[in-house]
Write a protein that holds these residues in place. Structure first.
Motif, PDB file in Angstrom:
ATOM      1  N   GLN A 101       0.855  -1.264   0.210  1.00 18.67           N
ATOM      2  CA  GLN A 101      -0.179  -0.343   0.354  1.00 18.67           C
ATOM      3  C   GLN A 101       0.341   0.902   0.103  1.00 18.67           C
ATOM      4  OE1 GLN A 101      -2.707  -0.430   3.658  1.00 18.67           O
ATOM      5  NE2 GLN A 101      -4.170  -1.386   2.397  1.00 18.67           N
ATOM      6  N   GLY A 102       2.030   0.845  -0.325  1.00 13.86           N
ATOM      7  CA  GLY A 102       3.227   2.243  -0.231  1.00 13.86           C
ATOM      8  C   GLY A 102       3.433   2.248   1.353  1.00 13.86           C
ATOM      9  N   PRO A 103       4.845   3.472   1.574  1.00 14.37           N
ATOM     10  CA  PRO A 103       5.091   3.361   3.167  1.00 14.37           C
ATOM     11  C   PRO A 103       4.396   4.334   3.085  1.00 14.37           C
ATOM     12  CG  PRO A 103       6.935   3.965   1.299  1.00 14.37           C
ATOM     13  CD  PRO A 103       5.608   3.434   0.643  1.00 14.37           C
ATOM     14  N   ASN A 104       4.760   4.950   4.314  1.00 16.81           N
ATOM     15  CA  ASN A 104       4.343   5.957   5.333  1.00 16.81           C
ATOM     16  C   ASN A 104       5.287   6.923   5.696  1.00 16.81           C
ATOM     17  OD1 ASN A 104       3.054   7.291   7.593  1.00 16.81           O
ATOM     18  ND2 ASN A 104       2.049   5.836   8.864  1.00 16.81           N
ATOM     19  N   LEU A 105       5.128   7.439   4.649  1.00 19.79           N
ATOM     20  CA  LEU A 105       5.858   8.594   4.001  1.00 19.79           C
ATOM     21  C   LEU A 105       5.855  10.067   5.472  1.00 19.79           C
ATOM     22  CD1 LEU A 105       5.858   9.276   0.836  1.00 19.79           C
ATOM     23  CD2 LEU A 105       7.211   7.651   1.908  1.00 19.79           C
ATOM     24  N   GLU A 106       4.688   9.989   6.085  1.00 17.14           N
ATOM     25  CA  GLU A 106       4.314  10.616   7.236  1.00 17.14           C
ATOM     26  C   GLU A 106       5.353  10.670   8.368  1.00 17.14           C
ATOM     27  OE1 GLU A 106       0.577  11.737   8.185  1.00 17.14           O
ATOM     28  OE2 GLU A 106       0.643  13.440  10.062  1.00 17.14           O
ATOM     29  N   LEU A 107       5.148   9.136   9.064  1.00 14.78           N
ATOM     30  CA  LEU A 107       6.364   8.757   9.645  1.00 14.78           C
ATOM     31  C   LEU A 107       7.507   8.428   9.823  1.00 14.78           C
ATOM     32  CD1 LEU A 107       5.842   6.687  12.321  1.00 14.78           C
ATOM     33  CD2 LEU A 107       5.942   5.188  10.772  1.00 14.78           C
ATOM     34  N   LEU A 108       7.305   8.129   8.893  1.00 12.54           N
ATOM     35  CA  LEU A 108       9.008   8.140   8.433  1.00 12.54           C
ATOM     36  C   LEU A 108       9.748  10.158   8.409  1.00 12.54           C
ATOM     37  CD1 LEU A 108       9.104   6.122   5.485  1.00 12.54           C
ATOM     38  CD2 LEU A 108      10.499   5.489   7.518  1.00 12.54           C
ATOM     39  N   ARG A 109       9.159  10.698   8.100  1.00 18.81           N
ATOM     40  CA  ARG A 109       9.280  12.352   8.107  1.00 18.81           C
ATOM     41  C   ARG A 109       9.645  12.657   9.618  1.00 18.81           C
ATOM     42  NH1 ARG A 109       5.465  13.437   4.141  1.00 18.81           N
ATOM     43  NH2 ARG A 109       6.422  13.835   2.462  1.00 18.81           N
ATOM     44  N   ASN A 110       8.375  11.956  10.394  1.00 15.60           N
ATOM     45  CA  ASN A 110       8.585  12.608  11.538  1.00 15.60           C
ATOM     46  C   ASN A 110       9.733  12.366  12.552  1.00 15.60           C
ATOM     47  OD1 ASN A 110       6.112  13.962  11.502  1.00 15.60           O
ATOM     48  ND2 ASN A 110       4.907  12.260  12.344  1.00 15.60           N
ATOM     49  N   VAL A 111       9.621  11.001  11.980  1.00 20.92           N
ATOM     50  CA  VAL A 111      11.002  10.160  12.816  1.00 20.92           C
ATOM     51  C   VAL A 111      12.438  10.540  12.481  1.00 20.92           C
ATOM     52  CG1 VAL A 111      12.417   7.675  13.217  1.00 20.92           C
ATOM     53  CG2 VAL A 111       9.801   7.680  13.033  1.00 20.92           C
ATOM     54  N   CYS A 112      12.027  10.781  11.485  1.00 22.17           N
ATOM     55  CA  CYS A 112      13.814  11.322  11.037  1.00 22.17           C
ATOM     56  C   CYS A 112      13.423  13.122  11.545  1.00 22.17           C
ATOM     57  CB  CYS A 112      13.959  11.654   9.225  1.00 22.17           C
ATOM     58  SG  CYS A 112      14.020  10.413   8.055  1.00 22.17           S
ATOM     59  N   ALA A 113      12.760  13.153  12.284  1.00 21.84           N
ATOM     60  CA  ALA A 113      12.834  14.760  12.396  1.00 21.84           C
ATOM     61  C   ALA A 113      12.986  14.748  14.337  1.00 21.84           C
ATOM     62  CB  ALA A 113      11.464  15.815  12.180  1.00 21.84           C
ATOM     63  N   ALA A 114      13.011  13.435  14.387  1.00 19.57           N
ATOM     64  CA  ALA A 114      12.734  13.632  16.355  1.00 19.57           C
ATOM     65  C   ALA A 114      14.435  12.703  15.989  1.00 19.57           C
ATOM     66  CB  ALA A 114      11.943  12.716  16.377  1.00 19.57           C
ATOM     67  N   THR A 115      15.104  12.626  15.335  1.00 18.26           N
ATOM     68  CA  THR A 115      16.463  11.951  15.783  1.00 18.26           C
ATOM     69  C   THR A 115      17.214  12.369  14.552  1.00 18.26           C
ATOM     70  OG1 THR A 115      17.830  10.166  15.224  1.00 18.26           O
ATOM     71  CG2 THR A 115      16.154  10.084  13.975  1.00 18.26           C
ATOM     72  N   ASP A 116      19.211  12.279  14.997  1.00 18.20           N
ATOM     73  CA  ASP A 116      20.021  12.814  13.505  1.00 18.20           C
ATOM     74  C   ASP A 116      21.054  11.716  13.186  1.00 18.20           C
ATOM     75  OD1 ASP A 116      19.708  15.680  14.085  1.00 18.20           O
ATOM     76  OD2 ASP A 116      21.207  15.547  16.517  1.00 18.20           O
ATOM     77  N   LYS A 117      19.983  10.143  13.514  1.00 16.61           N
ATOM     78  CA  LYS A 117      20.329   8.887  13.043  1.00 16.61           C
ATOM     79  C   LYS A 117      20.081   8.753  12.296  1.00 16.61           C
ATOM     80  CE  LYS A 117      23.757   9.250  16.681  1.00 16.61           C
ATOM     81  NZ  LYS A 117      23.255   8.723  18.198  1.00 16.61           N
ATOM     82  N   PRO A 118      20.693   7.870  11.557  1.00 20.43           N
ATOM     83  CA  PRO A 118      20.218   7.315  10.153  1.00 20.43           C
ATOM     84  C   PRO A 118      18.673   5.963   9.628  1.00 20.43           C
ATOM     85  CG  PRO A 118      22.527   6.563  10.364  1.00 20.43           C
ATOM     86  CD  PRO A 118      22.406   7.062  11.395  1.00 20.43           C
ATOM     87  N   VAL A 119      17.825   5.807   9.300  1.00 19.04           N
ATOM     88  CA  VAL A 119      16.917   5.524   9.519  1.00 19.04           C
ATOM     89  C   VAL A 119      16.539   4.917   7.895  1.00 19.04           C
ATOM     90  CG1 VAL A 119      14.158   5.663   9.745  1.00 19.04           C
ATOM     91  CG2 VAL A 119      15.606   7.295  11.083  1.00 19.04           C
ATOM     92  N   VAL A 120      16.628   3.550   8.573  1.00 22.43           N
ATOM     93  CA  VAL A 120      16.120   2.529   7.416  1.00 22.43           C
ATOM     94  C   VAL A 120      14.197   2.076   7.633  1.00 22.43           C
ATOM     95  CG1 VAL A 120      16.199  -0.152   6.593  1.00 22.43           C
ATOM     96  CG2 VAL A 120      17.641   1.537   7.434  1.00 22.43           C
ATOM     97  N   ALA A 121      13.604   2.255   6.104  1.00 20.90           N
ATOM     98  CA  ALA A 121      12.759   2.140   6.246  1.00 20.90           C
ATOM     99  C   ALA A 121      11.699   0.698   5.753  1.00 20.90           C
ATOM    100  CB  ALA A 121      11.698   3.477   4.696  1.00 20.90           C
ATOM    101  N   SER A 122      10.747   0.762   6.683  1.00 18.16           N
ATOM    102  CA  SER A 122      10.446  -0.948   6.527  1.00 18.16           C
ATOM    103  C   SER A 122       9.244  -0.671   6.090  1.00 18.16           C
ATOM    104  CB  SER A 122      10.729  -1.567   7.421  1.00 18.16           C
ATOM    105  OG  SER A 122      10.476  -3.393   6.854  1.00 18.16           O
ATOM    106  N   GLY A 123       8.364  -1.670   5.449  1.00 16.73           N
ATOM    107  CA  GLY A 123       6.873  -1.321   5.786  1.00 16.73           C
ATOM    108  C   GLY A 123       5.648  -0.976   3.930  1.00 16.73           C
ATOM    109  N   GLY A 124       5.199  -1.583   2.598  1.00 18.35           N
ATOM    110  CA  GLY A 124       4.381  -1.317   2.674  1.00 18.35           C
ATOM    111  C   GLY A 124       4.649  -0.461   0.986  1.00 18.35           C
TER     112      GLY A 124
END
Ligand SMILES: O=C(O)c1ccccc1N[C@@H]1O[C@H](COP(=O)(O)O)[C@@H](O)[C@H]1O
Length: 245
Positions: A176-199
């Motif tokens: 159904q496509g990734p949750n881009l809003e969630l990923l943006r919010n997590v990236c805004a909350a941490t300086d560490k790299p994020v691997v996206a999973s799901g969808g």
């Protein structure tokens, strides 16, 4: 040139078979045969990473430890290993496979002191999987609530966690496509790299994730879309390469 989004094709192992689940729910498995064959297929297609999961260990229904070690040992690429890594013995077994890093889920929710210790000992060989429904973390095969996403993220950041693998359970296995809003919010909350999973369902989804690299998205796990042949791994690698040019 922008940094390229890393792609991590997934091989999830249940009862000795490569499977995909829907929403991570036990009993929703579609089987795709030999995990080693699946992993070798992604390697031959040019993958630089493999996301390898022992689902039985994650669910607490046994483990596929020997098979996982065989698959990891047969790979020339980098391996991210997940599922059931919750104590010194399971961590030692995981690292002994020669994997590049491990991904801890339940342990980060249930035994935070141990996770802080192994982060201090092993640095960027440790990632933490933040598997969420809404903003509530889930552990034990995604069957139990484990606290608030952002509180846990702040704690892990303060302990020096090197990276996060963020899965929206509501999207996982659904195409159904990734949750881009969630990923943006997590990236805004941490300086560490994020691997996206799901969808992930299409090359456009991968292009959208590649567009988040400047925010902190480092990679994307691709599962069902590859097994369902929505696109080939070669096409996916070319699509993210094109965004970075
Ligand atoms: O990947 C899945 O589909 C999945 C479904 C249900 C549970 C876990 C799943 N995946 C991986 O398992 C680890 C968590 O394992 P543990 O809690 O540390 O034992 C998680 O990071 C996912 O990568």
């Amino acid at each position: 040139m922008a940094q390229k989004l890393e792609l991590l094709p997934a091989v999830d192992v249940r009862d000795g078979q490569a499977v995909r689940l829907v929403h991570g729910e036990s009993g929703t498995e579609t089987s795709y045969g030999s995990p080693l064959e699946a992993a070798l297929t992604w390697q031959r297609a040019g993958a630089e990473w493999l996301h390898l999961v022992d689902l039985d260990a994650a669910f607490g229904t046994g483990d596929n430890r020997e098979l996982i070690a065989e698959v990891a040992g047969a790979m020339d690429l980098k391996v991210e290993l997940s599922g059931g890594i919750r104590d010194d013995a399971s961590l030692a077994a995981a690292l002994a496979t020669g994997c590049t890093r491990v991904n801890l889920g339940t342990a980060a929710l249930e035994t935070p002191e141990w996770v802080a210790k192994v982060i201090a000992e092993h640095g960027d060989k440790i990632a933490v999987g933040l598997d969420v429904r809404g903003t509530t973390l889930r552990g034990r095969g995604w069957t139990r609530d484990g606290g608030d996403l952002y509180e846990t993220l702040a704690r892990l950041d303060s302990e020096g966690c090197a990276r996060y693998v963020v899965t929206d359970i509501a999207k996982d296995g659904t195409l159904q496509g990734p949750n881009l809003e969630l990923l943006r919010n997590v990236c805004a909350a941490t300086d560490k790299p994020v691997v996206a999973s799901g969808g992930v369902s299409s090359l456009d989804d991968l292009r959208a994730l590649a567009g988040l690299v400047p925010l902190g998205i480092e990679g994307a796990i691709v599962g069902k879309a590859l097994y369902a042949e929505a696109f080939t791994l070669e096409e996916a690698l070319e699509a993210v390469e094109a965004v970075s040019r």
